[in-house]
Design a protein around this motif. Structure first.
Motif, PDB file in Angstrom:
ATOM      1  N   PRO A  89       0.845  -1.206   0.000  1.00 22.27           N
ATOM      2  CA  PRO A  89       0.000   0.000   0.000  1.00 22.27           C
ATOM      3  C   PRO A  89       0.879   1.254   0.000  1.00 22.27           C
ATOM      4  O   PRO A  89       1.949   1.264   0.617  1.00 22.27           O
ATOM      5  N   PRO A  90       0.439   2.302  -0.693  1.00 26.97           N
ATOM      6  CA  PRO A  90       1.238   3.537  -0.748  1.00 26.97           C
ATOM      7  C   PRO A  90       1.511   4.101   0.642  1.00 26.97           C
ATOM      8  O   PRO A  90       0.645   4.105   1.516  1.00 26.97           O
ATOM      9  N   LYS A  91       2.734   4.582   0.836  1.00 26.04           N
ATOM     10  CA  LYS A  91       3.141   5.104   2.148  1.00 26.04           C
ATOM     11  C   LYS A  91       2.259   6.259   2.598  1.00 26.04           C
ATOM     12  O   LYS A  91       2.013   6.416   3.788  1.00 26.04           O
ATOM     13  N   GLN A  92       1.769   7.059   1.674  1.00 29.76           N
ATOM     14  CA  GLN A  92       0.962   8.213   2.068  1.00 29.76           C
ATOM     15  C   GLN A  92      -0.398   7.801   2.653  1.00 29.76           C
ATOM     16  O   GLN A  92      -1.052   8.608   3.290  1.00 29.76           O
ATOM     17  N   TRP A  93      -0.798   6.554   2.487  1.00 36.92           N
ATOM     18  CA  TRP A  93      -2.029   6.067   3.101  1.00 36.92           C
ATOM     19  C   TRP A  93      -1.846   5.726   4.572  1.00 36.92           C
ATOM     20  O   TRP A  93      -2.820   5.559   5.310  1.00 36.92           O
ATOM     21  N   ILE A  94      -0.626   5.573   5.015  1.00 34.59           N
ATOM     22  CA  ILE A  94      -0.343   5.072   6.356  1.00 34.59           C
ATOM     23  C   ILE A  94       0.113   6.237   7.227  1.00 34.59           C
ATOM     24  O   ILE A  94       1.221   6.739   7.067  1.00 34.59           O
ATOM     25  N   PRO A  95      -0.717   6.662   8.181  1.00 31.23           N
ATOM     26  CA  PRO A  95      -0.417   7.869   8.955  1.00 31.23           C
ATOM     27  C   PRO A  95       0.452   7.659  10.200  1.00 31.23           C
ATOM     28  O   PRO A  95       0.403   8.458  11.126  1.00 31.23           O
ATOM     29  N   HIS A  96       1.240   6.583  10.237  1.00 33.59           N
ATOM     30  CA  HIS A  96       2.093   6.344  11.398  1.00 33.59           C
ATOM     31  C   HIS A  96       3.444   5.809  10.950  1.00 33.59           C
ATOM     32  O   HIS A  96       3.643   5.478   9.795  1.00 33.59           O
ATOM     33  N   ASP A  97       4.361   5.708  11.879  1.00 33.95           N
ATOM     34  CA  ASP A  97       5.750   5.369  11.563  1.00 33.95           C
ATOM     35  C   ASP A  97       5.981   3.922  11.158  1.00 33.95           C
ATOM     36  O   ASP A  97       7.040   3.606  10.630  1.00 33.95           O
ATOM     37  N   ASP A  98       5.034   3.036  11.395  1.00 36.06           N
ATOM     38  CA  ASP A  98       5.220   1.627  11.026  1.00 36.06           C
ATOM     39  C   ASP A  98       5.464   1.453   9.535  1.00 36.06           C
ATOM     40  O   ASP A  98       6.035   0.458   9.117  1.00 36.06           O
ATOM     41  N   VAL A  99       5.039   2.408   8.745  1.00 37.16           N
ATOM     42  CA  VAL A  99       5.145   2.305   7.296  1.00 37.16           C
ATOM     43  C   VAL A  99       6.605   2.256   6.834  1.00 37.16           C
ATOM     44  O   VAL A  99       6.905   1.743   5.765  1.00 37.16           O
ATOM     45  N   GLU A 100       7.520   2.755   7.633  1.00 34.69           N
ATOM     46  CA  GLU A 100       8.934   2.755   7.251  1.00 34.69           C
ATOM     47  C   GLU A 100       9.579   1.385   7.426  1.00 34.69           C
ATOM     48  O   GLU A 100      10.659   1.143   6.914  1.00 34.69           O
ATOM     49  N   LEU A 140      -4.715 -11.361  15.579  1.00 36.62           N
ATOM     50  CA  LEU A 140      -3.968 -10.127  15.813  1.00 36.62           C
ATOM     51  C   LEU A 140      -2.877  -9.924  14.767  1.00 36.62           C
ATOM     52  O   LEU A 140      -2.635  -8.795  14.326  1.00 36.62           O
ATOM     53  N   VAL A 141      -2.214 -11.003  14.349  1.00 41.72           N
ATOM     54  CA  VAL A 141      -1.200 -10.903  13.291  1.00 41.72           C
ATOM     55  C   VAL A 141      -1.852 -10.386  12.015  1.00 41.72           C
ATOM     56  O   VAL A 141      -1.326  -9.483  11.351  1.00 41.72           O
ATOM     57  N   ALA A 142      -2.992 -10.936  11.651  1.00 45.04           N
ATOM     58  CA  ALA A 142      -3.682 -10.511  10.424  1.00 45.04           C
ATOM     59  C   ALA A 142      -4.069  -9.036  10.489  1.00 45.04           C
ATOM     60  O   ALA A 142      -3.854  -8.286   9.533  1.00 45.04           O
ATOM     61  N   VAL A 143      -4.610  -8.596  11.607  1.00 43.68           N
ATOM     62  CA  VAL A 143      -4.987  -7.189  11.775  1.00 43.68           C
ATOM     63  C   VAL A 143      -3.755  -6.294  11.706  1.00 43.68           C
ATOM     64  O   VAL A 143      -3.745  -5.259  11.037  1.00 43.68           O
ATOM     65  N   GLN A 144      -2.684  -6.710  12.376  1.00 39.40           N
ATOM     66  CA  GLN A 144      -1.460  -5.916  12.404  1.00 39.40           C
ATOM     67  C   GLN A 144      -0.863  -5.730  11.017  1.00 39.40           C
ATOM     68  O   GLN A 144      -0.324  -4.666  10.711  1.00 39.40           O
ATOM     69  N   ARG A 145      -0.954  -6.733  10.154  1.00 36.35           N
ATOM     70  CA  ARG A 145      -0.358  -6.640   8.820  1.00 36.35           C
ATOM     71  C   ARG A 145      -1.017  -5.536   7.997  1.00 36.35           C
ATOM     72  O   ARG A 145      -0.347  -4.848   7.229  1.00 36.35           O
ATOM     73  N   VAL A 146      -2.314  -5.337   8.170  1.00 37.38           N
ATOM     74  CA  VAL A 146      -2.998  -4.252   7.454  1.00 37.38           C
ATOM     75  C   VAL A 146      -2.755  -2.928   8.173  1.00 37.38           C
ATOM     76  O   VAL A 146      -2.456  -1.913   7.536  1.00 37.38           O
ATOM     77  N   HIS A 147      -2.853  -2.934   9.491  1.00 40.55           N
ATOM     78  CA  HIS A 147      -2.673  -1.700  10.257  1.00 40.55           C
ATOM     79  C   HIS A 147      -1.301  -1.076  10.011  1.00 40.55           C
ATOM     80  O   HIS A 147      -1.169   0.142   9.913  1.00 40.55           O
ATOM     81  N   SER A 148      -0.283  -1.905   9.880  1.00 41.99           N
ATOM     82  CA  SER A 148       1.079  -1.396   9.683  1.00 41.99           C
ATOM     83  C   SER A 148       1.325  -0.880   8.273  1.00 41.99           C
ATOM     84  O   SER A 148       2.336  -0.242   8.021  1.00 41.99           O
ATOM     85  N   GLY A 149       0.414  -1.172   7.362  1.00 46.53           N
ATOM     86  CA  GLY A 149       0.607  -0.758   5.976  1.00 46.53           C
ATOM     87  C   GLY A 149       1.413  -1.746   5.162  1.00 46.53           C
ATOM     88  O   GLY A 149       1.776  -1.468   4.020  1.00 46.53           O
ATOM     89  N   ALA A 150       1.694  -2.913   5.714  1.00 53.01           N
ATOM     90  CA  ALA A 150       2.451  -3.926   4.987  1.00 53.01           C
ATOM     91  C   ALA A 150       1.597  -4.643   3.950  1.00 53.01           C
ATOM     92  O   ALA A 150       2.132  -5.146   2.965  1.00 53.01           O
ATOM     93  N   HIS A 151       0.280  -4.695   4.179  1.00 56.10           N
ATOM     94  CA  HIS A 151      -0.594  -5.462   3.289  1.00 56.10           C
ATOM     95  C   HIS A 151      -1.958  -4.809   3.136  1.00 56.10           C
ATOM     96  O   HIS A 151      -2.414  -4.074   4.010  1.00 56.10           O
ATOM     97  N   TYR A 152      -2.597  -5.162   2.039  1.00 58.79           N
ATOM     98  CA  TYR A 152      -4.015  -4.876   1.838  1.00 58.79           C
ATOM     99  C   TYR A 152      -4.808  -5.986   2.527  1.00 58.79           C
ATOM    100  O   TYR A 152      -4.296  -7.094   2.712  1.00 58.79           O
ATOM    101  N   PRO A 153      -6.070  -5.740   2.879  1.00 61.87           N
ATOM    102  CA  PRO A 153      -6.887  -6.817   3.450  1.00 61.87           C
ATOM    103  C   PRO A 153      -6.991  -8.038   2.538  1.00 61.87           C
ATOM    104  O   PRO A 153      -7.014  -9.176   3.023  1.00 61.87           O
ATOM    105  N   SER A 154      -7.008  -7.831   1.220  1.00 64.68           N
ATOM    106  CA  SER A 154      -7.070  -8.980   0.306  1.00 64.68           C
ATOM    107  C   SER A 154      -5.796  -9.816   0.372  1.00 64.68           C
ATOM    108  O   SER A 154      -5.839 -11.036   0.184  1.00 64.68           O
ATOM    109  N   ASP A 155      -4.644  -9.197   0.650  1.00 68.72           N
ATOM    110  CA  ASP A 155      -3.398  -9.957   0.841  1.00 68.72           C
ATOM    111  C   ASP A 155      -3.513 -10.851   2.068  1.00 68.72           C
ATOM    112  O   ASP A 155      -3.052 -11.995   2.072  1.00 68.72           O
ATOM    113  N   VAL A 156      -4.103 -10.304   3.119  1.00 65.40           N
ATOM    114  CA  VAL A 156      -4.279 -11.041   4.368  1.00 65.40           C
ATOM    115  C   VAL A 156      -5.271 -12.186   4.155  1.00 65.40           C
ATOM    116  O   VAL A 156      -5.050 -13.307   4.616  1.00 65.40           O
ATOM    117  N   ALA A 157      -6.352 -11.917   3.429  1.00 63.55           N
ATOM    118  CA  ALA A 157      -7.328 -12.972   3.138  1.00 63.55           C
ATOM    119  C   ALA A 157      -6.686 -14.086   2.315  1.00 63.55           C
ATOM    120  O   ALA A 157      -6.914 -15.278   2.581  1.00 63.55           O
TER     121      ALA A 157
END
Length: 182
Positions: A89-100, A140-157
Motif C-alpha cells: 500500500p502507498p506510504k501516504q495512506w499510512i499515517p504512522h511510523d510503522d510504514v517505514e 492479531l497478526v492478520a490485523v497488524q499486517r494491514v494496520h502497519s501498511g504492509a498489506h491490503y486486506p485482500s493480501d491477508v485474506a
C-alpha cells in the motif's frame, strides 16, 4: 471489470481505514504482536510450549503446526510472492511510523498471516484447546499486517487461504500416503 474495480476500491478504503485506526489498544498491542510474529518466533515458541507441556497430544499438535507453517511459508513466500508482483500500500495512506518498516517483497499474499493460520488450523484437530488459544494471536497478526501498511486486506485474506490449504494438506498427507502404499 466493474466488479474487480469495486473490490479493489473497497480493499483500498479498508486499508486506509485500518491503517488510520489510532487507539491506545492498537499502539500497545499490535507492535509487540508484529515483533513476535517476525521469523515465525511466536509459532515456534507456541510449539515448544505445547511439546514440553502437552505430552503426546502437545507433541502431535506442535509437529502438525510447525509442518503446516513450513508448507504455508513455502507456498506464500516461495511460490505465490514470485508469481504475483503486487506493490505494498502507498506510504501516504499510512499515517504512522510503522510504514517505514515494511518489506520490499510483493504484498500478495501475507506470509505472516499464512504462517499464523496454517499453524493454528493444524493445531486445532490435534489439540482443540491449544488451537483456540493460538487463534487469538493469529487474528492479531492478520490485523497488524494491514494496520502497519504492509498489506491490503485482500493480501491477508489470501494468506489465510494459503494457511488453511497448508493445514489441510498436512492433515491429509498421512492418509494419502497410507492409501497408496502397496
Amino acid at each position: 471489470m466493474e466488479i474487480l474495480a469495486s473490490l479493489r476500491n473497497g480493499d483500498h478504503r479498508l486499508t486506509k481505514r485500518m491503517a488510520a485506526w489510532d487507539s491506545v489498544w492498537a499502539r500497545r498491542v499490535l507492535p509487540p504482536v508484529e515483533e513476535a510474529a517476525e521469523h515465525t518466533k511466536l509459532w515456534w515458541a507456541a510449539a515448544v510450549i505445547m511439546a514440553a507441556g502437552g505430552r503426546w497430544r502437545g507433541r502431535k499438535a506442535a509437529a502438525a503446526g510447525v509442518t503446516a507453517m513450513a508448507v504455508a511459508e513455502l507456498l506464500s513466500n516461495g511460490v505465490a510472492k514470485k508469481l504475483v508482483e503486487r506493490p505494498r500500500p502507498p506510504k501516504q495512506w499510512i499515517p504512522h511510523d510503522d510504514v517505514e518498516d515494511r518489506p520490499d517483497s510483493s504484498s500478495f499474499p501475507s506470509g505472516h498471516t499464512a504462517a499464523a493460520v496454517a499453524f493454528t488450523a493444524a493445531v486445532v484437530p490435534a489439540w482443540p484447546w491449544a488451537g483456540a488459544a493460538c487463534a487469538v494471536p493469529a487474528v492479531l497478526v492478520a490485523v497488524q499486517r494491514v494496520h502497519s501498511g504492509a498489506h491490503y486486506p485482500s493480501d491477508v485474506a489470501a494468506g489465510a487461504a494459503v494457511g488453511l490449504a497448508a493445514a489441510a494438506l498436512v492433515r491429509a498427507t498421512p492418509r494419502l500416503l497410507i492409501r497408496h502404499l502397496p
